[in-house]
Every structure is written in structure tokens, then in C-alpha cells.
Design a protein around this motif. Structure first.
Motif, short mmCIF file in Angstrom:
data_model
loop_
_atom_site.label_atom_id
_atom_site.label_comp_id
_atom_site.label_asym_id
_atom_site.label_seq_id
_atom_site.Cartn_x
_atom_site.Cartn_y
_atom_site.Cartn_z
N ALA A 41 8.02 67.26 11.85
CA ALA A 41 8.05 66.36 10.70
C ALA A 41 7.79 64.93 11.15
CB ALA A 41 9.40 66.46 9.98
N LEU A 42 6.50 64.56 11.22
CA LEU A 42 6.10 63.25 11.70
C LEU A 42 5.43 62.45 10.60
CD1 LEU A 42 4.47 64.37 15.07
CD2 LEU A 42 6.80 63.54 14.75
N SER A 43 5.73 61.17 10.54
CA SER A 43 5.08 60.29 9.57
C SER A 43 4.78 58.95 10.23
CB SER A 43 5.97 60.05 8.34
OG SER A 43 6.09 61.21 7.56
N ILE A 44 3.75 58.28 9.72
CA ILE A 44 3.39 56.95 10.19
C ILE A 44 3.58 55.98 9.04
CG2 ILE A 44 1.46 55.51 10.97
CD1 ILE A 44 0.34 57.98 12.34
N VAL A 45 4.17 54.83 9.35
CA VAL A 45 4.34 53.75 8.38
C VAL A 45 3.52 52.57 8.86
CG1 VAL A 45 5.93 52.09 7.38
CG2 VAL A 45 6.59 54.50 7.53
N LEU A 46 2.59 52.11 8.04
CA LEU A 46 1.73 50.99 8.39
C LEU A 46 2.28 49.70 7.79
CD1 LEU A 46 -1.75 52.64 7.69
CD2 LEU A 46 -0.58 52.42 9.89
N GLY A 47 2.42 48.68 8.64
CA GLY A 47 2.87 47.39 8.17
C GLY A 47 1.87 46.76 7.22
N PRO A 48 2.25 45.73 6.50
CA PRO A 48 1.35 45.11 5.50
C PRO A 48 0.10 44.48 6.11
CG PRO A 48 3.35 43.81 5.77
CD PRO A 48 3.58 45.10 6.49
N ASP A 49 0.10 44.22 7.43
CA ASP A 49 -1.07 43.63 8.09
C ASP A 49 -1.81 44.64 8.95
OD1 ASP A 49 -0.39 40.83 7.25
OD2 ASP A 49 1.38 41.26 8.47
N ASP A 50 -1.48 45.91 8.83
CA ASP A 50 -2.03 46.95 9.71
C ASP A 50 -2.68 48.08 8.93
OD1 ASP A 50 -0.68 46.47 12.70
OD2 ASP A 50 0.49 45.67 11.04
N GLN A 51 -3.06 47.82 7.69
CA GLN A 51 -3.49 48.93 6.86
C GLN A 51 -4.96 49.29 7.02
OE1 GLN A 51 -1.78 48.14 2.96
NE2 GLN A 51 0.24 47.89 3.90
N HIS A 52 -5.65 48.61 7.96
CA HIS A 52 -7.00 49.03 8.32
C HIS A 52 -6.94 50.22 9.28
CE1 HIS A 52 -5.78 46.50 11.70
NE2 HIS A 52 -6.69 47.10 12.42
N ARG A 53 -5.79 50.45 9.87
CA ARG A 53 -5.65 51.56 10.81
C ARG A 53 -5.45 52.87 10.06
NH1 ARG A 53 -4.30 48.21 15.25
NH2 ARG A 53 -3.02 46.42 14.65
N THR A 54 -5.87 53.97 10.65
CA THR A 54 -5.63 55.27 10.05
C THR A 54 -5.53 56.31 11.14
OG1 THR A 54 -6.45 56.95 8.50
CG2 THR A 54 -8.11 55.70 9.73
N SER A 55 -4.64 57.28 10.97
CA SER A 55 -4.44 58.31 11.99
C SER A 55 -5.28 59.55 11.74
CB SER A 55 -2.96 58.71 12.03
OG SER A 55 -2.63 59.46 10.87
N GLU A 56 -5.56 59.83 10.48
CA GLU A 56 -6.30 61.03 10.08
C GLU A 56 -5.59 62.31 10.50
OE1 GLU A 56 -10.41 60.94 11.21
OE2 GLU A 56 -10.64 58.81 10.76
N ALA A 57 -4.33 62.20 10.89
CA ALA A 57 -3.62 63.39 11.35
C ALA A 57 -2.23 63.52 10.75
CB ALA A 57 -3.52 63.39 12.88
#
Length: 311
Positions: free
Chosen positions: A7-23
Motif C-alpha cells: 500500500a504505497l502512495s505519493i503526495v506531491l507538494g504544491p510546487d512539485d506537481q510537474h513530477r509523475t511516477s506513473e506507478a
């Protein structure tokens, strides 16, 4: 025996939303600022994080104070949502150059940063090419290297340097790592500084005469080191094929204008620059080992998520 973490999740900060894990499932934080200047970080659907292992991705590049408070609030949000563990990936960690007291009456700001992250509820911290080890941290700290991503990009561009150059002795290990990956030699130079902050280089080693050089540095905030170094190399007939900078804090076009014509400027998106040629989230995903469990198969380096952005 520990169970594999699933059960893994990623949380992107408000200045990091250009990043994506695709996983992995992602949630994106929102910053709201009040008239008095205070900020409030919120995370829509935060309840989805209950019982999950979370990796917060949040740079604290300039404006450092604002973004660091954002990170502390975001850790509290994720912890309050009932996450099983909270890891933070701060690709650029603020105040990392304030790692000692240079004179009486000064703080060790890096220690204050570490204590604040621990107090907010972080279980782990991942950084990238940190200026110095994060001493006295109560939580586990893993400093990642951008060298593999730089090496892949240098090969892609077919730059073929003869030697990797570190602007000073302090960057020797960083430059050596990249040199090993590229199969070339490495030279660390002596950097001279005037009281007014001006940087200059004396006579360069004969090994640098008429060579194709690749400069690697952890941080560039003004170009005060890179510009005189490139000039010194030009004086001995060497060409600077590329400058690799992990944390680019100055404006890219302005810096390029002051470097020799034809120099390639390779940087990561550690400071939030979505146009940077090298994305760093894959490095964190490959290294992430959630607290309290074994990594799943997805975290062993296999799959699309592991390929650096732009390579």
C-alpha cells in the motif's frame, strides 16, 4: 518475517506537481495564502492515505522559508490522515550550507531543519547531492546521487568528455562518481575566494591543457564559480563540453549567456524547474524503502518509473 509493503502512495507538494511516477497513486497538495501572509496546505482526499506508506515529494528551493513551512504542514496532514509511515523526498533541502558555526552567535540551521522534520512526524528523509551530511538527525537520512542520471544524459548527447572537473576539493567524491560512470579521469581544483566573495583560479594542472572538460557541481546560485572556471579552462585551450549542476538556483538563460558559446547546461528539476532535462523522482522511487516493511517488486529498479525524465 516482515510482509512486503504493497500500500504505497505519493503526495506531491504544491510546487512539485510537474513530477509523475506513473506507478503509484498520487495526491496533490494545495497551498492557500491568507491576507496576513500565513499559508495553509491542504490535501484533498487525504483520507485515502490511511494505513498506507507515503512518500511526500516536496522541494524547499527558494523561497526556502515558505516552502519549508509547506513541507512541515504537509507532513502533519499526512500523519493526521493515518498513514502507516511518512517518508519525505526533499530533492533540494534548504539551509544545507549552514551546517556549522563559523563564528560565535551563529546557529547550525541544518540541525534546526532536521529537528523540525522529526517533530512534524517524518519517519525518513531522502535528499539529493546534499552539501554536507545531515548530522544529528533523529530520523534516517539517505542522500541520493544524481551522477547516474547525469551520466545517462551525457551519453545520450554523445558529449565524450576527456575529464570530469570538480570546481573545488569538497566536490571530489561527487565528480569521481560521475567520472567512474563515464570511464574518464577526474581532477578537483583549488578554488580561491576573495573577502568580497569573488572566485578565481590560479594555474591549472597540465592535465587540463587542451582537453574536453565536463564540470560537475552540486549547486549554482549565481554562476560566481562556474563563470571564472570556464574562463580559466579556455585560457589553457580547453573546451567545456557541459556543466552538470544538481541544484540550479539561478536563471538558466542568464547563466548560459555568461558561459562559453556551445556549453551544454545540464541540471535536474530538484528546484521545481519543469523544463530541466533531468527529473529526479525516479531516483527517489528506486531508493525508497518504506519504514516497517519490505519493498515490493516495483521498487527493485524495474519498470517505466525508473527511467529518468528526459533520458
Amino acid at each position: 518475517m516482515k510482509r512486503p509493503v504493497q500500500a504505497l502512495s505519493i503526495v506531491l507538494g504544491p510546487d512539485d506537481q510537474h513530477r509523475t511516477s506513473e506507478a503509484y497513486p498520487e495526491l496533490s497538495a494545495v497551498r492557500r495564502c491568507f491576507p496576513d501572509g500565513e499559508q495553509l496546505i491542504t490535501l484533498p482526499d487525504a483520507e485515502q492515505l490511511a494505513g498506507r506508506h507515503v512518500l511526500i515529494v516536496h522541494t524547499t528551493a527558494p523561497p526556502q522559508d515558505e516552502r519549508f513551512v509547506s513541507l512541515l504542514q504537509l507532513i502533519d496532514v499526512v500523519r493526521g490522515a493515518g498513514a502507516a509511515s511518512v517518508a519525505c523526498f526533499a530533492p533540494y533541502l534548504c539551509y544545507q550550507r549552514q551546517d556549522r558555526r563559523n563564528r560565535p552567535g551563529e546557529p547550525i540551521s541544518m540541525r534546526v531543519v532536521a529537528a523540525a522534520l522529526d517533530a512534524a512526524g517524518a519517519d525518513q528523509l531522502y535528499t539529493l547531492d546534499a552539501h554536507a551530511p545531515l548530522r544529528a538527525a533523529r530520523i534516517p537520512v539517505t542522500d541520493l546521487s544524481a551522477a547516474p542520471a547525469f551520466a545517462a544524459h551525457v551519453r545520450k548527447l554523445d558529449l565524450r568528455p576527456d575529464v570530469v572537473v570538480s570546481p573545488d576539493k569538497g566536490g571530489s567524491s561527487r565528480a569521481a562518481a560521475l567520472a567512474r560512470l563515464l570511464g574518464v579521469s577526474m581532477i578537483a581544483l583549488k578554488k580561491n575566494k576573495e573577502p568580497d566573495g569573488r572566485t578565481w583560479y590560479g594555474q591549472l594542472p597540465v592535465e587540463l591543457l587542451n582537453r574536453r572538460c565536463l564540470i560537475v557541481d552540486d549547486l549554482c546560485s549565481s554562476g560566481s564559480t562556474l563563470i571564472p572556471l570556464c574562463a580559466a579552462l579556455a585560457e589553457v585551450g580547453s573546451t567545456c563540453t557541459a556543466v552538470c549542476v544538481t541544484h540550479l538556483l539561478t536563471e538558466r538563460a542568464a547563466l548560459l549567456h555568461q558561459l562559453p558559446e556551445g556549453t551544454r547546461l545540464l541540471s535536474t528539476d530538484s528546484c521545481g524547474d519543469a523544463s530541466a532535462p533531468i527529473g529526479v523522482l525516479p531516483l527517489a522511487l528506486e531508493a525508497w524503502r518504506p519504514a516497517g516493511g519490505e519493498p515490493p517488486a516495483e521498487l527493485t529498479g524495474q519498470g517505466k518509473a525508473m527511467a529518468p525524465h528526459g533520458i
